[in-house]
Design an enzyme around this catalytic site. Structure first.
Site, short mmCIF file in Angstrom:
data_model
loop_
_atom_site.label_atom_id
_atom_site.label_comp_id
_atom_site.label_asym_id
_atom_site.label_seq_id
_atom_site.Cartn_x
_atom_site.Cartn_y
_atom_site.Cartn_z
N THR A 148 0.69 -1.27 0.08
CA THR A 148 0.22 -0.02 0.00
C THR A 148 0.78 1.20 -0.05
OG1 THR A 148 -1.70 -1.25 1.12
CG2 THR A 148 -1.64 1.40 1.30
N SER A 150 5.40 -6.49 -1.96
CA SER A 150 5.14 -6.87 -0.67
C SER A 150 5.53 -8.11 0.01
CB SER A 150 3.63 -6.71 -0.45
OG SER A 150 3.08 -6.69 0.88
N HIS A 196 4.55 -10.04 2.62
CA HIS A 196 3.63 -10.94 3.41
C HIS A 196 2.55 -11.80 1.90
CE1 HIS A 196 -0.54 -9.12 3.32
NE2 HIS A 196 0.27 -7.98 2.70
N CYS A 252 -9.55 -6.21 1.81
CA CYS A 252 -9.85 -4.91 2.33
C CYS A 252 -11.53 -4.71 2.21
CB CYS A 252 -8.94 -3.83 1.81
SG CYS A 252 -7.91 -4.20 0.69
N1 PLP Z 1 -1.53 -4.50 -4.28
C1 PLP Z 1 -2.07 -5.62 -4.71
C2 PLP Z 1 -2.28 -6.25 -5.91
C3 PLP Z 1 -2.55 -6.38 -3.48
O1 PLP Z 1 -3.10 -7.64 -3.53
C4 PLP Z 1 -2.12 -5.89 -2.38
C5 PLP Z 1 -2.78 -6.73 -0.94
O2 PLP Z 1 -3.66 -7.30 -0.94
C6 PLP Z 1 -1.52 -4.72 -2.01
C7 PLP Z 1 -1.39 -3.96 -3.25
C8 PLP Z 1 -1.41 -4.11 -0.66
O3 PLP Z 1 -0.38 -4.62 0.05
P1 PLP Z 1 -0.21 -4.73 1.54
O4 PLP Z 1 -1.20 -5.73 2.18
O5 PLP Z 1 1.29 -4.95 1.83
O6 PLP Z 1 -0.32 -3.33 1.92
#
Ligand code: PLP
Length: 392
Positions: free
Chosen positions: A75, A207, A209, A333
């Site tokens: 994010t 990311s 995780h 989310c």
């Molecule tokens: N972008 C995509 C395509 C994602 O699937 C996600 C998380 O689900 C994110 C961004 C956000 O990543 P983070 O959870 O590390 O903030």
């Protein structure tokens, strides 16, 4: 398997922490991480550990270590790329009016919500549409570019449906137009080959995780020579690009996860593709009126999005959970909200059909037995949910 002992089919939401990653993190969790800016030995140990992780993450995506900047996750990486990318381009060139951001209707909310914020601040935002399989056409991108375009942002792989976008082709168009291109590769890294030189992108978000690493660590690749201002000002960490004390343990875990992904992703992809095929065929055989979403386009090997006619995706997720299968209606989310998947809507499904979407996302540790159990459990749940309600 997770601690909850469920069949875990929600790897696109987050992956279980690989025990080898935890082992690498332990000295920095239990023994005191040290501040990577401190001059004493503990601080220098932390600095070295962060630098090793930077090499490991860079190697996974074909970048140089000096092009990798650690942040708190996908994010933040997306926010940084969009906000700073638009501002930098608008500052560097006289666009002759409000800057334009070109992105797609199927991006993650980290991109779409940031784009909306930029729109409120006067940026022109153009959302390029996708076809019924969720894929963007590079020509549609070409048509959307104007002399005012500051930044193009297109995800490498979609989190809900798994669709892989033609990022290299879009990057070539952006380059011709002298426009920077950002790609959200959060779901792609560790599942398919991701090489920043092949893609020829300027910015790329990842990311930890999503690839067996810890939550709360991520990175933005910033192509060497790009003058991208920081999103967070502070103590000059990350060579002045990202203020804030480094999350040393998480960064170490991210590095180790990247190192493991580099040597293991291809085998993992082969295995999850096989399991996904087993699941897909099993569900099609057992559940009438089941649609596979995005099957016509190249997809991530681990992701399966299905819609069972007449069955609400949220009801199905809750029923599966009770039966010991962890799945999702789509982006984590948004799963607390009862909004239909914006990705399915963008693919042309009506609101009712979009509400039926269920995402099953696999990991290399899933077994054939777990897949077979999921098919059974899901066939029963769908039949139950479709049965006409009987009054007691
Ligand atoms: N972008 C995509 C395509 C994602 O699937 C996600 C998380 O689900 C994110 C961004 C956000 O990543 P983070 O959870 O590390 O903030």
């Amino acid at each position: 398997m997770t601690d909850l002992d469920a069949v875990y089919l929600d790897h696109n939401a987050t992956t279980p922490l690989d025990p080898r990653v935890l082992q690498a993190m332990m000295p920095y969790l239990a023994g005191g991480a040290g501040n990577a800016s401190s001059l004493h030995r503990l601080g220098q140990r932390a600095r070295q550990a962060v630098d090793v992780a930077r090499q490991q993450v860079a190697a996974l995506i074909g970048a140089s270590p000096d092009e990798v900047f650690f942040v708190s996750g996908g994010t933040e990486a997306d926010n940084w790329a969009l906000r700073a990318g638009v501002a930098a381009a608008a500052g560097a060139r006289d666009l002759g009016g409000p800057a334009q951001l070109v992105t797609t209707t199927v991006e993650h909310s980290a991109v779409l919500q940031t784009a909306e914020r930029l729109r409120a601040q006067g940026v022109t935002v153009t959302l390029v549409e996708v076809d019924a399989a969720g894929r963007v056409d590079p020509e549609a991108f070409a048509a959307a570019l104007t002399p005012k375009t500051a930044l193009v942002s297109v995800m490498l792989a979609n989190n809900d449906v798994g669709t892989i976008q033609p990022v290299a082709a879009i990057a070539a168009l952006a380059r011709q137009a002298g426009v920077w291109i950002h790609s959200d590769a959060v779901q792609a890294v560790g599942k398919i080959a991701v090489d920043v030189r092949t893609l020829e992108v300027d910015l790329l978000a990842l990311s930890a995780h999503k690839l067996g690493g810890p939550q709360g660590a991520g990175a933005l690749f910033v192509r060497r020579g790009l003058r991208l201002p920081p999103l967070l000002e502070g103590g000059g960490q990350e060579r002045g690009r990202r203020g804030g004390t480094e999350n040393v343990a998480a960064i170490v875990g991210f590095g180790r996860a990247a190192e493991l992904a580099r040597s293991e992703w291809a085998e993992g992809a082969r295995r999850t593709a096989e399991l996904r095929e087993r699941l897909e065929l099993g569900l099609l055989a057992r559940i009438p009126r089941l649609t596979i979403n995005g099957r016509e386009a190249p997809r991530l090997p681990n992701t399966l999005s299905v819609s069972c006619a007449g069955v609400d995706g949220l009801d199905l997720v809750l029923n599966l959970d009770l039966a010991g299968v962890a799945a999702s209606t789509g982006a984590a989310c948004s799963s607390g909200r009862v909004a239909p998947s914006h990705v399915l809507r963008a693919m042309g499904r009506d609101a009712a059909t979009a509400r039926e979407a269920l995402r099953l996302s696999l990991g290399a540790s899933n077994s054939e037995g777990e897949i077979d159990r999921t098919i059974e459990v899901m066939a029963e749940a769908v039949a139950r949910l479709r049965a006409p309600a009987t009054s007691a």
